[in-house]
Motif scaffolding. Sequence first.
Motif: not given
Length: 415
Positions: A291-294, A310-311, A348-352, A358-360
């Motif tokens: 899910n979140d870390f696929i 993917v990107i 997608a940018c937030v998840n990656i 890059v983000f918590p």
Amino acid sequence: MTSPPRTTRPAKRTEPTGLAARIRLGAFRPESKDYFLLLGTVLFLVVLGLVMVLSSSQVESALANDGDFTSRAAQQATYALIGVPVMLLAGRMPERFWMRIAWLVLGVACILQLLVVATPLGVEVGGNTNWLRLGPVQFQPSELIKVALVLWLGLIVTKKQDHLGDFGKGVMPILLVGGGAIGLVLLGGDLGTVMVMAAMLLGTLFLIGVPLRLLAVPVLFGAAAFTLVAVSSESRMRRITAFLEEDCARYNLGDCWQIQHGTFAMANGGVFGVGLGNSAAKWSWLPAADNDFIFAIIGEELGLIGAVVVIGLFVVLAVALARVMRSAATPFGRTVAAAVLVWVVGQACVNIGVVLGVFPVLGVPLPLVSAGGTALLTTLFAIGVVLSVARDPGVPARANAKAPARRTSKATRSR
């Protein structure tokens, strides 16, 4: 005296009119290039997501379902088999249909979210009350609110097109209604989803031409609210502090576990990856691997090359949505394309970014790829609305141009 031979005139060819003409032309009318670019990219991401969900969820599925390692992937495939036809059907609907049901969809979505936060029907998952259980069905009304905001923004921008430069008459009503819907999700504590929705609301207004000076105060207010909500939760503060800590494991191993093992998975993949299905992190080392870390599993099994692909697909998706937005002939078309662009590509940018450190950790899935039935269905439906704009962006404009001509011809015939 013989008469000259009679010449027979060919029968006048009659063209179909009314409904028959629309059916005949609509069945074989070629779609635009933007339509196929958007559709092809989305289908490629969905298929890639099904493959990666199957690979990343095998171990957890087997542990939870007595050795059935395909249960999670089969469930995701079922949602995809429903969502893709829904997307194609939505792509055939006219613009006026979406405008007619926009308020209804927003109202139903908000009522369902109220059931989540105000009744025992709400289900807490991962510290956030963001799920609704109705009998055997469990889903996220917050995902439905995203779709409702897409339709509602298209409607309200169309109606207030002449007042978008006025904060009181144009921007303020949009922020009040949209912010109210987002506030219902915030009551459930899902700060990651709230951040994506707020970005979708403000980003859409910016892309359709609202002056930045009118959005400065809402952006500052949103940032302040985000900070207050973050510091009010002990678990969120631990994740943020762990993210800011240089040596995360020495500070708090529990809060750093997921992000560290996501990094280990990406590092283990190298350039070419360890091979599809050969991930080590999915053996209960990495939480939310499907899910979140696929994206971490993609990086481990398919390597740097797979991660870049993917990107790149999301970059192509952004280009396709931007092209639809630019070519749309109506405010509704431009608005819904902009809203889906900010929503899907921004999420997608937030998840990656979370996987890359890059983000918590914010707990948002990778659109079209991560496991999750509600998110997949609503995302495909929203893209279907954009496909209805991309099919022929000039139809509304041509219809409006032909309307005066039809009225003039009718008046001439009556005289």
